[in-house]
Design an enzyme around this catalytic site. Structure first.
Site, PDB file in Angstrom:
ATOM      1  N   ILE A 461      -5.707 100.142 -28.663  1.00  0.00           N
ATOM      2  CA  ILE A 461      -6.062 101.391 -29.340  1.00  0.00           C
ATOM      3  C   ILE A 461      -4.854 102.018 -30.035  1.00  0.00           C
ATOM      4  CG2 ILE A 461      -8.057 101.850 -27.896  1.00  0.00           C
ATOM      5  CD1 ILE A 461      -6.403 103.715 -26.187  1.00  0.00           C
ATOM      6  N   GLY A 462      -3.761 101.246 -30.096  1.00  0.00           N
ATOM      7  CA  GLY A 462      -2.600 101.732 -30.845  1.00  0.00           C
ATOM      8  C   GLY A 462      -1.244 101.620 -30.165  1.00  0.00           C
ATOM      9  N   LYS A 605      10.908 100.370 -28.071  1.00  0.00           N
ATOM     10  CA  LYS A 605      10.498 101.078 -29.286  1.00  0.00           C
ATOM     11  C   LYS A 605       9.079 101.668 -29.153  1.00  0.00           C
ATOM     12  CE  LYS A 605      11.266 100.385 -34.136  1.00  0.00           C
ATOM     13  NZ  LYS A 605      11.884  99.483 -35.098  1.00  0.00           N
ATOM     14  N   LYS A 673       5.259  99.464 -14.852  1.00  0.00           N
ATOM     15  CA  LYS A 673       4.188 100.361 -14.435  1.00  0.00           C
ATOM     16  C   LYS A 673       3.554 100.916 -15.717  1.00  0.00           C
ATOM     17  CE  LYS A 673       7.011 102.848 -11.594  1.00  0.00           C
ATOM     18  NZ  LYS A 673       7.431 103.730 -10.470  1.00  0.00           N
ATOM     19  N   GLU A 677      -0.932 107.049 -19.841  1.00  0.00           N
ATOM     20  CA  GLU A 677      -1.395 108.347 -19.329  1.00  0.00           C
ATOM     21  C   GLU A 677      -0.217 109.238 -18.944  1.00  0.00           C
ATOM     22  OE1 GLU A 677      -4.768 108.088 -19.378  1.00  0.00           O
ATOM     23  OE2 GLU A 677      -4.945 105.910 -19.242  1.00  0.00           O
TER      24      GLU A 677
HETATM   25 MO1  MOS Z   1      -7.328 106.291 -20.947  1.00  0.00          MO
HETATM   26  S1  MOS Z   1      -8.262 108.133 -20.620  1.00  0.00           S
HETATM   27  O1  MOS Z   1      -7.866 105.447 -19.575  1.00  0.00           O
HETATM   28  O2  MOS Z   1      -8.043 105.810 -22.409  1.00  0.00           O
END
Ligand code: MOS
Length: 710
Positions: A461-462, A605, A673, A677
């Site tokens: 997603i990026g 980076k 890790k 989030e």
């Molecule tokens: Mo994240 S809220 O697990 O895309």
């Protein structure tokens, strides 16, 4: 050959494709016969559709179908008794309306514009019923969510804080926030025969989308192909298959043509989840020297009446600090609203805003430096699970962050430091997020020219997933990054988990690592070397020597028994310096220092970019973002980008990203890790605490808009 090591700053392998517009996102695929779907939203908030007039829409130029609850073909997975029945809203399955904006029709036409116009012609009559969208009025209707995970937690004595010498007891409010990724949610669906369907769709989970569509249409998952090669952000909004995606597949079946369904920006506010409005009560009790005697954390957040949503908002209070007495309670309040969804740092970002604000309040009451207070209650083992940490470098985060932000310049007395007209303040906020790892497979192929292709059905997603995987593979194989291609975003590739819960590098990275090790061992044995030899090898020559067209193998990796002996989290300490104008109440975040212990850093980076992105999200959370409901009508008053504010470049200061970069030796072979989030968790509290330090005004309800400061 350019030798590359894990941790080196590698440019994004897909960066050029993205900035030149050559990266094809789900909504950009062209195919013959493509049709366009537009959803029609309900204008009531609860009740039943009694009749619909679709004749005008059907007659409108270019219209191919108007699908409604009265004429939609039945989705088998929605029917009672279906194997693996679909949970949540069963769109177009009946006439019930649960929330304002729930789609009542899908208009499909030859062009998007024709579909949009025809959608405006669809008329419905309703039997409206009373509804509840007012969270405060329904606060007492809160229920503990289903499943044992959310039951009340007690360690030691409940509410021990109440009898402590120093007490903080406050409520903290966080409004609903919308994910609002740049890319709209979009799905193109088409059927290849009676029982085989293909989707190009925005998703954070190829396998999860495949399973969801297979369940909805009762298909063999092997006959559901999901493509999602590029995703323009999601933040959690694409962690599930939404009802409108099922509707697109349904329409494609009905028409026997590909259907593209794109949500409007306004529909993004109602149909793909959000971080729910939450009220948290924190009680802290301490001894006069700053030792925590008890923590009480109670959270209420909104959920939907048709589907329960829950998140771990109170979890941080159970383990982040060392205290003998902790009790937490978590409840959700079902309302006539769309269902929430996980949003970056789901639960923990919400919980840490409350806990870290309360801790800051306690520090002033104790007349103690907020970092000293945290150090005083530092815990060298997980007090909740009673396990050692697999790694924890939070002290290093405190120390490095304090140094970089210039913590020694923080005034101990609020509202006492000025720069010209502006009041200046400093704040800290901390957090933790589980180190997750899931079962993952990767297939590796050594080609005759000595290049390597690796595949896994991961999502990106990026954050730079392919870049991280290329780096891991190059370092493990001793090849240059340019010789490796990593492919993702296709459900026909080997098993991969969702890109969610900050697990991608730990999961997919470990599988890639395992595949590379296996390939290297095979090559070593072909070369007559010891299996574990690390000697440099010329891969293409070995294939030729053995007359092999290519070498291909698949490896699987999963979390280990050893890892279960430890408690594993990423940790953050976020620092903010803010300027507040005393007359206008304007808050400028002047500087941010984000310090994160996320284990071994794979690509400095892109990892630093994650920290900067999280800081920006946190600035939005602290100062701008608020989806406002009008409870008279049960709908948002600011459900668009003109009225819902997100940070823009001018709002973003210099953000310094610091990664502690110490490998975690227990959780995966790379030692990484999660980082996605944790980058956000703690930021809102750091800013709120800095605002207090600057002004002496404690704002316990986000966002901290100027009106709250004057
Ligand atoms: Mo994240 S809220 O697990 O895309």
């Amino acid at each position: 050959m350019n030798k590359i090591n894990i941790g080196d700053p590698l440019d994004r392998v897909d960066g050029r494709l993205k900035v030149t517009g050559q990266a094809t996102y789900s909504g950009e695929y062209k195919m013959p016969g493509l049709t366009y779907g537009v959803l029609v939203p309900a204008t009531i908030t609860s009740g039943t559709i009694t009749a619909m007039n679709i004749a005008a829409a059907q007659r409108s130029p270019g219209v191919l179908a108007v699908m409604t609850p009265f004429n939609a073909p039945k989705v088998p997975g929605y029917q009672p008794g279906a194997a693996n029945p679909v949970k949540g809203l069963k769109l177009f399955n009946d006439q019930k309306i649960f929330f304002n904006g729930q789609p009542i029709a899908l208009v499909v036409a030859e062009t998007f514009e024709k579909a949009t116009y025809a959608a405006s012609l669809v008329k419905a009559t309703y039997q409206a019923e009373p509804f509840e969208t007012d969270f405060y009025r329904n606060f007492d209707q809160g229920v503990i969510p289903n499943g044992g995970k959310y039951k009340d937690y007690i360690r030691g004595h409940a509410d021990a804080y109440k009898s402590a010498p120093v007490i903080i007891e406050q409520d903290y409010m966080l409004p609903s926030e919308i994910h609002n990724p740049m890319e709209l949610h979009v799905t193109i669906a088409f059927w290849e025969g009676k029982d085989k369907v293909v989707l190009y769709t925005k998703t954070q989970g190829l396998m999860r989308s495949q399973t969801a569509i297979a369940n909805a249409f009762q298909l063999d998952p092997a006959n559901v192909r999901i493509h999602s090669r590029f995703v323009g952000g999601a933040f959690g909004s694409a962690l599930r298959t939404w009802p409108h995606e099922v509707a697109a597949v349904q329409a494609a079946k009905m028409l026997q043509r590909p259907v593209k369904l794109t949500l409007t920006r306004e529909q993004m506010f109602t149909l793909v989840g959000y971080r729910p409005l939450t009220i948290q009560k924190i009680g802290l009790g301490a001894s006069p020297d700053g030792r925590l005697i008890g923590i009480t954390h109670e959270s209420h957040s909104q959920s939907a009446i048709y589907e329960e949503f829950s998140e771990t908002a109170v979890a941080v209070s159970q383990f982040l600090y060392n205290t003998p007495n902790v009790n937490t309670r978590y409840k959700v309040v079902p309302l006539n609203v769309g269902v929430p969804a996980p949003m970056r740092g789901p639960g923990e970002a919400t919980g840490s805003f409350a806990l870290e604000s309360a801790l800051d309040e306690l520090s002033y009451q104790l007349n103690m430096d907020p970092i000293e207070l945290r150090l005083k209650n530092y815990t060298d083992a997980d007090p909740q699970r009673n396990l050692p940490w697999s790694s924890k470098y939070l002290k290093e985060c405190y120390q490095q962050g304090a140094e970089r932000i210039g913590w020694d310049k923080r005034p101990t007395k609020p509202a006492s430091l000025r720069d010209g007209e502006w009041l200046v303040g400093y704040g800290i906020g901390c957090g933790a997020f589980d180190s997750n790892r899931s079962r993952t497979q990767a297939k590796i192929k050594l080609l005759p020219d000595g290049t390597v292709n690796i595949r896994s059905a991961a999502s990106d997603i990026g954050p730079g997933t392919a870049t991280a995987m290329v780096l891991i593979a190059a370092a493990t194989l001793g090849l240059s990054a340019g010789n490796i291609v990593f492919e993702l975003g296709d459900s026909s590739f080997p098993l991969s988990p969702n890109q969610g819960g900050s697990r991608t590098v730990a999961s997919v990275g470990s599988a890639v690592h395992a595949a590379c090790i296996a390939l290297k061992q095979k090559i070593n044995s072909l070369s007559g070397l010891a299996v574990d030899s690390t000697a440099a090898i010329d891969y293409s020559t070995i294939l030729q020597q053995h007359n092999l067209p290519l070498l291909e193998l698949t490896q699987e990796s999963d979390s280990t028994e050893e890892a279960k002996q430890y408690s594993s989290y990423s940790f953050s300490a976020q620092f903010a310096q803010v300027y507040v104008h005393p007359l206008t109440g304007q808050v400028k975040v002047k500087r941010m220092v984000a310090v994160v212990d996320a284990g071994k850093v794979v690509n400095y980076k892109t990892a630093a970019s994650q920290l900067i992105g999280g800081a920006i999200g946190g600035i939005g959370m602290a100062l701008m973002e608020e989806a406002v409901f009008d409870d008279r009508f049960g709908r948002y008053v600011n459900g668009n980008f003109a009225d819902y504010h997100v940070p823009v470049n001018a709002d973003i200061p210099d953000v310094e990203a610091i990664l502690i970069d110490k490998p975690d030796l227990y959780i995966n072979p790379i030692g990484a890790k999660g980082i996605g989030e944790i980058s956000l968790i703690g930021v809102a509290a750091a800013i709120a605490n800095a605002v207090y330090n600057a002004t002496g005004k404690r704002i316990r309800s986000l966002p901290i808009t100027p009106d709250k400061l004057i």
